[in-house]
Design a protein around this motif. Sequence first.
Motif, PDB file in Angstrom:
ATOM      1  N   ASN A  47      43.154   7.010  51.547  1.00 26.88           N
ATOM      2  CA  ASN A  47      41.643   7.817  50.895  1.00 26.88           C
ATOM      3  C   ASN A  47      40.595   7.457  51.943  1.00 26.88           C
ATOM      4  N   LEU A  48      39.875   8.116  51.945  1.00 23.98           N
ATOM      5  CA  LEU A  48      39.061   8.113  53.076  1.00 23.98           C
ATOM      6  C   LEU A  48      37.147   7.569  51.786  1.00 23.98           C
ATOM      7  N   SER A  49      37.481   7.229  50.727  1.00 25.37           N
ATOM      8  CA  SER A  49      36.547   6.854  50.258  1.00 25.37           C
ATOM      9  C   SER A  49      36.654   5.588  49.109  1.00 25.37           C
ATOM     10  N   TRP A  50      35.894   4.902  48.674  1.00 30.45           N
ATOM     11  CA  TRP A  50      35.955   3.986  47.088  1.00 30.45           C
ATOM     12  C   TRP A  50      34.891   4.231  46.125  1.00 30.45           C
ATOM     13  N   TYR A  51      35.528   4.515  45.472  1.00 30.29           N
ATOM     14  CA  TYR A  51      35.560   4.855  44.399  1.00 30.29           C
ATOM     15  C   TYR A  51      34.282   5.573  43.667  1.00 30.29           C
ATOM     16  N   GLY A  84      36.415  20.719  42.094  1.00 27.05           N
ATOM     17  CA  GLY A  84      36.865  19.900  43.681  1.00 27.05           C
ATOM     18  C   GLY A  84      35.591  19.743  44.526  1.00 27.05           C
ATOM     19  N   TYR A  85      35.849  18.881  45.165  1.00 31.98           N
ATOM     20  CA  TYR A  85      35.009  19.032  46.817  1.00 31.98           C
ATOM     21  C   TYR A  85      35.483  19.920  47.601  1.00 31.98           C
ATOM     22  N   ALA A  86      34.566  20.172  48.588  1.00 31.54           N
ATOM     23  CA  ALA A  86      34.883  20.470  50.281  1.00 31.54           C
ATOM     24  C   ALA A  86      35.713  19.687  50.717  1.00 31.54           C
ATOM     25  N   ARG A  87      35.283  18.615  51.131  1.00 34.09           N
ATOM     26  CA  ARG A  87      35.739  17.639  51.840  1.00 34.09           C
ATOM     27  C   ARG A  87      36.912  16.719  51.024  1.00 34.09           C
ATOM     28  N   PRO A  88      38.136  17.443  52.290  1.00 33.29           N
ATOM     29  CA  PRO A  88      39.318  16.186  51.105  1.00 33.29           C
ATOM     30  C   PRO A  88      39.149  14.455  50.662  1.00 33.29           C
ATOM     31  N   PRO A  89      39.378  13.785  50.223  1.00 30.07           N
ATOM     32  CA  PRO A  89      38.850  12.530  50.521  1.00 30.07           C
ATOM     33  C   PRO A  89      40.065  11.684  49.902  1.00 30.07           C
ATOM     34  N   VAL A  90      41.169  12.673  49.952  1.00 27.73           N
ATOM     35  CA  VAL A  90      42.321  12.015  50.326  1.00 27.73           C
ATOM     36  C   VAL A  90      42.967  12.927  51.546  1.00 27.73           C
ATOM     37  N   VAL A  91      43.898  12.411  52.546  1.00 30.88           N
ATOM     38  CA  VAL A  91      44.448  13.342  53.503  1.00 30.88           C
ATOM     39  C   VAL A  91      45.553  12.482  53.978  1.00 30.88           C
ATOM     40  N   LYS A  92      46.483  13.058  54.090  1.00 28.47           N
ATOM     41  CA  LYS A  92      48.209  13.120  54.506  1.00 28.47           C
ATOM     42  C   LYS A  92      47.947  12.744  56.302  1.00 28.47           C
ATOM     43  N   ALA A  93      49.153  11.483  56.680  1.00 28.36           N
ATOM     44  CA  ALA A  93      49.652  11.418  57.718  1.00 28.36           C
ATOM     45  C   ALA A  93      51.016  10.725  57.857  1.00 28.36           C
ATOM     46  N   ARG A  94      51.308  11.098  58.999  1.00 26.03           N
ATOM     47  CA  ARG A  94      52.367   9.849  59.298  1.00 26.03           C
ATOM     48  C   ARG A  94      51.986   7.803  60.053  1.00 26.03           C
TER      49      ARG A  94
END
Length: 599
Positions: A234-238, A161-171
């Motif tokens: 999603n905070l990234s693109w592929y 896994g990665y130190a920075r989450p590439p997918v985060v939750k929001a509303r």
Amino acid sequence: MSNALRFPAALGVLIATCCAPVPSQSATADWSALATAARQSPASGDGLRRSWNGADGRPVTVAVLAPNVEGRPVIALDPAAGDNGPAIAAALARLRAAGGGTLRLAPGTWSIAGGPPGLALDGLSDVLIDGPGAQLVFGQWGDGILISRAARLKLRGLSLGYARPPVVKARVSGGRLAFTGPAPDAGAPIYQVAGPGTAGTRTLLGRQGRPLGANGTVGGGLGDFAPDAPVRVNLSWYKGGAIRIADPGDKPVSHDITLDHVTIRDSAGGGIVADLMGRGLAIVGAKLGGDGDSAIAYDAFHVTAAGGDILVEDSDFIGSGDDAINIASPIIDATLDAGGRTATLSGVSARVYPGARLALFDAGLQLLGTAEVASRAPRDPAGRMQVTFTAPVGAGAVRYARNMDLLSQRYAIVGNRMADCVCHGVLAQTPNGLIQDNQFSGLRYNAIRLLTSAAWKEGTGAYNVVVAGNRIADTGQDTRPGRVWAAITVFGELASNGPGGQAPLAPGPLNAGLLIRDNQIDGVDQGCIAVSNAADVVLKDNSCARFGRQPGTMRMLADRANLSTSLARLPAKSAYVAGGSGVWIDPGSTTRVNADTSR
């Protein structure tokens, strides 16, 4: 899973029970024979083997060889503070020099600061990396482990896994994103916003993304989301893969890679990606995504170009942001030069080298002939290359090519669980496959697609594929217009040259020799089984209940790509919507379909 799954010895001559046959297409039959040839794996030695009878009754075997580490060095490492990458790389260099061996990683957290890639597994043969309880944490998005020029390599028990989450939750609140944890910096690009559930909204924001405003706004707005709707962002693109197999250059080299009880906690790109390799890849007992807030931003397992012998067994695919499993192969843009001795190829998937045998196709994906590559020039700045054939080709209007070494043929996807994702379950686009005893639930889109697509430049076509004993429940709907979508959908499409860029269905079969039996489908938004662009198909003893929750009627009936074809299909489509069995057979593009719809 048994090593010998039994199916009927032969399908015999199939009688069309639903459809008027399309005109005979000998080129399609020729391609089916070429694509399904040489199905018995040539590999011998210790490892994993799975065998079954194909839809045509003949045996198919996948084999993935194990590393031979007997009598070779064993190196044990413990995690240390700081960057553990150099210590692991030094240990692997010792094993490379020794011709193989075992690297044992002790339980604990292994921070890896460099990269991408975080770890380069290059030139390793007969190596086992054994790490139950070892949690690798990569500091940089992109390839975590990059495998190249490897043979008989096994990873066992590792968690990545990665130190920075590439997918985060929001509303979504007042048209803005309110993050449930730390918010990304203002100006950070946002690439995808997706709501939960099978009917949730999904907004794609392109390769460049849209900048996040200081107050949580996103360029273009979030008007399609309900107030206070929970979403994943999603905070990234592929950005690469947590595990990526990618041989340098254009020739497949790596073979016999085993990923045994590996966990992929999250990834800013794919989970496991095979961009280029030879034959022999096994994923067994793995877990991809699904731990708490962890998520894989895009495909959980994606095959771009591989030689075949792929086994995916007893693994969990949870919460991915795109396809759970996509077994594809490249379709290459091609133009035959004057005289037929040379051709110009282009595209990122154009993996071609001297000695490669190319199959050549027209714009309708009909086979025109084959040619062997004698030499190739370097790519130009636009990615084009010229290849010279061993003999002139008189193939006519060539539009596409496929490398016969990279059809990804022979694969078994057995006993897996795919759930709660913004995804399709399985895309099977290659020959000689088995999709059996898998469970699908909570998918945003449909569960199983058997296809090839010139629009996406991928797929050999589904030839000689068995789909049996799968359990499908609570899946959502595909929304592309002009199609009759179902939990299990067979189709073939041409390039996106219709009105609005819509990819039209092919006029005839691009898939053949399919056995779809004993699948249980219950509670799905669209139909249960839809078959188009296929020949020699058997549907038998499938169970279909509570289908059509969200049929998408108008999208299904409207086919802008080809108005005359749409009008010809309209009566059958209307009958299907009005009260069908949940099974659709396209009357215009299928032939020799034996459909038992009694259950």
